[in-house]
Design a protein around this motif. Sequence first.
Motif, PDB file in Angstrom:
ATOM      1  N   ALA A   1     -12.369   3.773   1.041  1.00  0.00           N
ATOM      2  CA  ALA A   1     -12.149   2.660   1.990  1.00  0.00           C
ATOM      3  C   ALA A   1     -12.215   1.319   1.251  1.00  0.00           C
ATOM      4  N   ILE A   2     -13.159   1.188   0.354  1.00  0.00           N
ATOM      5  CA  ILE A   2     -13.275  -0.072  -0.402  1.00  0.00           C
ATOM      6  C   ILE A   2     -12.025  -0.289  -1.243  1.00  0.00           C
ATOM      7  N   ARG A   3     -11.545   0.786  -1.837  1.00  0.00           N
ATOM      8  CA  ARG A   3     -10.341   0.669  -2.682  1.00  0.00           C
ATOM      9  C   ARG A   3      -9.165   0.143  -1.845  1.00  0.00           C
ATOM     10  N   VAL A   4      -9.025   0.681  -0.646  1.00  0.00           N
ATOM     11  CA  VAL A   4      -7.892   0.288   0.204  1.00  0.00           C
ATOM     12  C   VAL A   4      -8.075  -1.137   0.740  1.00  0.00           C
ATOM     13  N   LEU A   5      -9.313  -1.541   0.945  1.00  0.00           N
ATOM     14  CA  LEU A   5      -9.567  -2.899   1.467  1.00  0.00           C
ATOM     15  C   LEU A   5      -9.144  -3.992   0.475  1.00  0.00           C
ATOM     16  N   ALA A   6      -8.793  -3.606  -0.737  1.00  0.00           N
ATOM     17  CA  ALA A   6      -8.289  -4.592  -1.702  1.00  0.00           C
ATOM     18  C   ALA A   6      -7.002  -5.247  -1.216  1.00  0.00           C
ATOM     19  N   ALA A   7      -6.386  -4.664  -0.183  1.00  0.00           N
ATOM     20  CA  ALA A   7      -5.149  -5.244   0.352  1.00  0.00           C
ATOM     21  C   ALA A   7      -5.421  -6.160   1.538  1.00  0.00           C
ATOM     22  N   ASP A   8      -6.674  -6.328   1.898  1.00  0.00           N
ATOM     23  CA  ASP A   8      -6.998  -7.036   3.135  1.00  0.00           C
ATOM     24  C   ASP A   8      -7.799  -8.315   2.865  1.00  0.00           C
ATOM     25  N   PRO A   9      -7.149  -9.471   2.892  1.00  0.00           N
ATOM     26  CA  PRO A   9      -7.885 -10.717   2.615  1.00  0.00           C
ATOM     27  C   PRO A   9      -9.099 -10.929   3.516  1.00  0.00           C
ATOM     28  N   LYS A  10      -9.060 -10.386   4.739  1.00  0.00           N
ATOM     29  CA  LYS A  10     -10.204 -10.581   5.639  1.00  0.00           C
ATOM     30  C   LYS A  10     -11.441  -9.806   5.185  1.00  0.00           C
ATOM     31  N   SER A  11     -11.272  -8.901   4.254  1.00  0.00           N
ATOM     32  CA  SER A  11     -12.412  -8.097   3.793  1.00  0.00           C
ATOM     33  C   SER A  11     -13.182  -8.745   2.641  1.00  0.00           C
TER      34      SER A  11
ATOM     35  N   SER B   1     -15.915  -2.206  -5.366  1.00  0.00           N
ATOM     36  CA  SER B   1     -15.851  -3.521  -4.704  1.00  0.00           C
ATOM     37  C   SER B   1     -15.414  -4.601  -5.690  1.00  0.00           C
ATOM     38  N   ALA B   2     -15.903  -4.481  -6.922  1.00  0.00           N
ATOM     39  CA  ALA B   2     -15.530  -5.473  -7.938  1.00  0.00           C
ATOM     40  C   ALA B   2     -14.021  -5.439  -8.183  1.00  0.00           C
ATOM     41  N   LEU B   3     -13.481  -4.221  -8.287  1.00  0.00           N
ATOM     42  CA  LEU B   3     -12.030  -4.096  -8.513  1.00  0.00           C
ATOM     43  C   LEU B   3     -11.255  -4.700  -7.349  1.00  0.00           C
ATOM     44  N   ALA B   4     -11.718  -4.387  -6.128  1.00  0.00           N
ATOM     45  CA  ALA B   4     -11.017  -4.883  -4.934  1.00  0.00           C
ATOM     46  C   ALA B   4     -11.090  -6.403  -4.865  1.00  0.00           C
ATOM     47  N   LEU B   5     -12.251  -6.938  -5.138  1.00  0.00           N
ATOM     48  CA  LEU B   5     -12.433  -8.395  -5.047  1.00  0.00           C
ATOM     49  C   LEU B   5     -11.641  -9.114  -6.137  1.00  0.00           C
ATOM     50  N   GLN B   6     -11.562  -8.485  -7.278  1.00  0.00           N
ATOM     51  CA  GLN B   6     -10.796  -9.110  -8.359  1.00  0.00           C
ATOM     52  C   GLN B   6      -9.333  -9.268  -7.962  1.00  0.00           C
ATOM     53  N   SER B   7      -8.825  -8.284  -7.238  1.00  0.00           N
ATOM     54  CA  SER B   7      -7.434  -8.357  -6.797  1.00  0.00           C
ATOM     55  C   SER B   7      -7.260  -9.382  -5.677  1.00  0.00           C
ATOM     56  N   LEU B   8      -8.232  -9.427  -4.775  1.00  0.00           N
ATOM     57  CA  LEU B   8      -8.100 -10.285  -3.590  1.00  0.00           C
ATOM     58  C   LEU B   8      -8.443 -11.747  -3.855  1.00  0.00           C
ATOM     59  N   ALA B   9      -9.498 -11.969  -4.628  1.00  0.00           N
ATOM     60  CA  ALA B   9      -9.998 -13.331  -4.817  1.00  0.00           C
ATOM     61  C   ALA B   9     -10.470 -13.496  -6.258  1.00  0.00           C
TER      62      ALA B   9
END
Lengths: 301, 399
Positions: free
Chosen positions: A189-199, A220-228
């Motif tokens: 779920a965390i991996r997929v949330l990398a596509a969701d700016p609201k997350s 989470s670090a990977l996801a956040l790096q992609s998002l922000a």
Amino acid sequence: MDVSEYRRRTNQQVAAAAKRTRQEAPRNLKAASATLERREAPEGARIAAVRAMGRDIRRRPTLIDRLIALLADGSESAKLRLEALDVLQGATFLVQTFAAKRPQYLEALRSIMDDPDRDLRRRVIGALAREKDEYVHRRLLEGLEKPSKALVPPAKAIQFLGYDVHADYFPLLRRIVEQPPTASAQREAIRVLAADPKSRPLLTKILGDKDQPSGVRYMSALALQSLAPTQFEGIARKIALDNREDHRLRAASLTALAQYTEPQATASQRAFTRRVEKLGERASSPDVKRATKAYMARVRG
Amino acid sequence: MAAELGERSREEDVATRVEAADASPDQVSMLVELMRERHPVYRGRSTNATIRMRGYAMAAFERVGLPEPALLYALEELESGREPYLVAAAAKALRGLIRRERRLVPFLLRAIDNVRYHDDMVTFERYLPTWPAESPTTALAEVFRTLGWLGPNAALALPRLTDFKAIQLPPVTRAALTRAISEIQTDGVPEESSCCRRADPRPFGILGRSEPVAASGAPPMSARFEDQDGLRLTYRDFFSGRPSVVVFFYTRCTNPNKCSLTITKLAELQKQTAQLGLSESVRTAAITYDPDFDLPPRLRAYGDNRGVVFADDHRLLRATRGFDAIATYFELGVNYGPAAVNQHRIEAFVLDDNGRITTSFTRLQWDVRQILDEAIAAPADGRRSGRGRSELFGAAGTD
């Protein structure tokens, strides 16, 4: 297992499979079709017949119809139907040939989404999910919300849903991250949330939470790096320099900072680089040591 | 009186309303409203849900009649749509027209090109169907049916349809093809369509409604942007002083006929502007619908990959403040799911040297040369605000 040993074993398996195929393969298409139609024929021979038919698809597109019918036939063995699915998935690359068969192929996949065979079901759902099929989305979401209706385990369902960022599962995934049914579902779920700016806030919170498993924080670090990326940079610096942090996460943060930022671009980055240099001298963790070395190598060009 | 359809309406309730719709003006108007991307009923839904809802409503025009204001939506879907369900719905909708116009044929032929390699079984028999469905159809079958419905008016399509006879097709598509060819070849006099008379510059009468943006209110001068290199500027900074061409897009768009093509055409427009020696006279910009996700590196990569040449007067932008004001001023045809855009139209605008809209090109594909001519002619002070144009119809709407 050592990678060269892994390669050797894989090559052996491939060679053995090719030999079996040569031995079992019918001599021509007519023989292959006849073997497939003989239900009493050994399963191995019928599987070889399906493979043989697959090699002729380009010349005889009508074979696709037979294979679609076989795939949809619940009275046939799952192994045989999985072979048909393999061949059909390969045939999808023959774009011009397959185009006319695509509607029936997708219809057949949808109609066997509830097949009792777990492997076949998973493969079929995966194929439809890659098409961003609306029916499979509905069924996967239903399964995540009502486990009694689940077609695949939650982590797999999330992975399949994640193929489509234009979906509406994000609020559900955020709930799953906070109350995970399984650890793998949480990571997925965390991996997929990398596509969701609201997350972003949720991912930031998890990354900063030392009580979370390191695998979850890493994701989470990977996801956040992609998002922000800017926000990530600040958090990653803190993690990298924190002696009480998980070593793997510190090393990963340093690697990300080395690869995706300009270590000498601003005063604060230069100050951080000086601290990394010192860290390299005194770090006890081999992971952190290796990451600081790579970071400094990047700085020095 | 039935409750308004809105953000909280259940999908099934929307479908029930669509199923119950008849040809009365208020019911038809409800269906036309559902064609608008910005309708609140689509807010927060997935793209799949918007396709289901919008397609179901669009297909209903076959039953209740396709009014003129809805025609453009169907044509847009045929011209640029890639989703079999929506393309099938659009083809069905055309059969709700009173007149069988031969000018529909190019749109139907383009729809064939758009879906022939990724067609699918779809059904309009019920909403949220389970599979296998009872009487499925395909997008190609519906396009063929509509060509057949046009009869001799679709004679232009006969060579293409004849080519399809040699191709293996699903039975439902094959039956529709065979019947369409026979219906087109039927002896009959094509209905003379008013669209084909040179004297009538407004085929289908829709041009005035190709959604010209009214340019009401002031441009969003204080809106702030970040460009593909992370440089910050305001709407006033970029869009004042010279005419501009501005298009809208987002990098996660999956329809190659929409955002990807829009940016590729923007690059071509830049090239032609340079060839005319006007690179410093006309600015170009593309503004993302998805500013939270489309960060500068993504904008740069997206533009680079499509041939955009970046310079001070040519940028890809994401709004960092004031996107709502931008959406309101340009009346953007876009809506959002929980994490991304869920549907949008094609939209390009020519702005004068005060950042005011002078001409809008929406829904149908725009022509590079035509938009460039508009930009070159764009006057100061927005004297011509609110014109709507579309490439395929070749004439302008008015205020």
